[in-house]
Design a protein around this motif. Structure first.
Motif, PDB file in Angstrom:
ATOM      1  N   MET A   1      81.069  -6.267   8.953  1.00 28.57           N
ATOM      2  CA  MET A   1      81.763  -6.208   7.176  1.00 28.57           C
ATOM      3  C   MET A   1      82.039  -4.824   6.565  1.00 28.57           C
ATOM      4  N   LEU A   2      82.573  -4.899   5.623  1.00 28.15           N
ATOM      5  CA  LEU A   2      83.487  -3.713   5.384  1.00 28.15           C
ATOM      6  C   LEU A   2      82.077  -3.609   3.954  1.00 28.15           C
ATOM      7  N   SER A   3      82.648  -2.411   3.667  1.00 31.17           N
ATOM      8  CA  SER A   3      81.377  -2.159   1.950  1.00 31.17           C
ATOM      9  C   SER A   3      82.227  -2.697   0.883  1.00 31.17           C
ATOM     10  N   LYS A   4      81.760  -2.814   0.046  1.00 32.89           N
ATOM     11  CA  LYS A   4      81.566  -2.868  -1.357  1.00 32.89           C
ATOM     12  C   LYS A   4      81.945  -2.203  -1.905  1.00 32.89           C
ATOM     13  N   GLU A   5      82.004  -1.155  -1.833  1.00 30.71           N
ATOM     14  CA  GLU A   5      82.834   0.593  -1.666  1.00 30.71           C
ATOM     15  C   GLU A   5      84.801  -0.110  -2.055  1.00 30.71           C
ATOM     16  N   LYS A   6      84.856  -0.112  -0.164  1.00 29.49           N
ATOM     17  CA  LYS A   6      86.180  -0.367   0.204  1.00 29.49           C
ATOM     18  C   LYS A   6      86.890  -2.047  -0.612  1.00 29.49           C
ATOM     19  N   LEU A   7      85.960  -3.390  -0.468  1.00 29.66           N
ATOM     20  CA  LEU A   7      86.395  -4.535  -1.090  1.00 29.66           C
ATOM     21  C   LEU A   7      86.599  -4.167  -2.768  1.00 29.66           C
ATOM     22  N   ALA A   8      86.379  -3.819  -3.180  1.00 29.53           N
ATOM     23  CA  ALA A   8      86.246  -2.845  -4.767  1.00 29.53           C
ATOM     24  C   ALA A   8      87.266  -2.640  -4.608  1.00 29.53           C
ATOM     25  N   ARG A   9      87.707  -2.027  -4.330  1.00 35.13           N
ATOM     26  CA  ARG A   9      88.964  -0.851  -4.049  1.00 35.13           C
ATOM     27  C   ARG A   9      90.844  -1.692  -3.609  1.00 35.13           C
ATOM     28  N   ILE A  10      90.372  -2.868  -2.757  1.00 33.81           N
ATOM     29  CA  ILE A  10      91.200  -2.894  -2.071  1.00 33.81           C
ATOM     30  C   ILE A  10      91.673  -4.406  -3.987  1.00 33.81           C
ATOM     31  N   ASN A  11      90.381  -4.443  -4.208  1.00 32.14           N
ATOM     32  CA  ASN A  11      90.696  -5.841  -5.500  1.00 32.14           C
ATOM     33  C   ASN A  11      91.788  -4.836  -6.513  1.00 32.14           C
ATOM     34  N   GLU A  12      91.067  -3.327  -6.780  1.00 33.52           N
ATOM     35  CA  GLU A  12      91.379  -2.515  -7.736  1.00 33.52           C
ATOM     36  C   GLU A  12      92.754  -1.932  -7.506  1.00 33.52           C
ATOM     37  N   LEU A  13      93.521  -1.487  -6.143  1.00 35.13           N
ATOM     38  CA  LEU A  13      94.772  -1.844  -5.803  1.00 35.13           C
ATOM     39  C   LEU A  13      95.598  -2.487  -5.776  1.00 35.13           C
ATOM     40  N   SER A  14      94.758  -3.940  -5.577  1.00 34.79           N
ATOM     41  CA  SER A  14      96.021  -5.637  -5.983  1.00 34.79           C
ATOM     42  C   SER A  14      96.031  -5.310  -6.902  1.00 34.79           C
ATOM     43  N   LYS A  15      95.330  -5.564  -8.003  1.00 31.61           N
ATOM     44  CA  LYS A  15      95.201  -5.222  -9.550  1.00 31.61           C
ATOM     45  C   LYS A  15      96.028  -4.540  -9.846  1.00 31.61           C
ATOM     46  N   LEU A  16      96.710  -3.495  -9.470  1.00 30.57           N
ATOM     47  CA  LEU A  16      98.006  -2.075  -9.706  1.00 30.57           C
ATOM     48  C   LEU A  16      98.923  -2.875  -9.920  1.00 30.57           C
ATOM     49  N   ALA A  17      99.046  -3.658  -7.936  1.00 30.14           N
ATOM     50  CA  ALA A  17     100.321  -3.712  -7.621  1.00 30.14           C
ATOM     51  C   ALA A  17     100.240  -4.874  -8.860  1.00 30.14           C
ATOM     52  N   LYS A  18      99.710  -5.767  -8.843  1.00 27.04           N
ATOM     53  CA  LYS A  18     100.434  -6.892  -9.644  1.00 27.04           C
ATOM     54  C   LYS A  18     101.027  -6.232 -11.231  1.00 27.04           C
ATOM     55  N   GLU A  19     100.339  -5.277 -11.871  1.00 29.72           N
ATOM     56  CA  GLU A  19     100.516  -4.651 -12.626  1.00 29.72           C
ATOM     57  C   GLU A  19     101.786  -3.876 -12.721  1.00 29.72           C
TER      58      GLU A  19
END
Length: 78
Positions: free
Chosen positions: A1-19
């Motif tokens: 399982m990936l750490s919560k920090e890494k999952l949060a970072r993936i989501n953060e980067l995805s949000k930046l990509a959408k913007e």
């Protein structure tokens, strides 16, 4: 399982990509994190399936032969 920090970072980067604010360096980081996530997911799913036993309504073991062979090979190696 990936750490919560890494999952949060993936989501953060995805949000930046959408913007439209994702730099090339951040895109590489996102790609690496996504690859790690998918590798972990696939490994976990493979382990789950390989430890599965399929039983029909009458209680008969109907586990596919291919799965039985994989189980026996893994047991042989251990």
């Amino acid at each position: 399982m990936l750490s919560k920090e890494k999952l949060a970072r993936i989501n953060e980067l995805s949000k930046l990509a959408k913007e439209g604010k994702l730099t090339e360096e951040l895109a590489k980081e996102r790609t690496a994190l996504r690859k790690e996530y998918l590798d972990t997911f696939r490994s976990t799913m493979r382990d789950t399936i390989e430890h599965m036993k399929v039983i029909d309504e009458e209680g008969n073991d109907v586990t596919p032969e291919k799965l039985k062979q994989i189980k026996s090979q893994k047991n042989f190696l251990n």
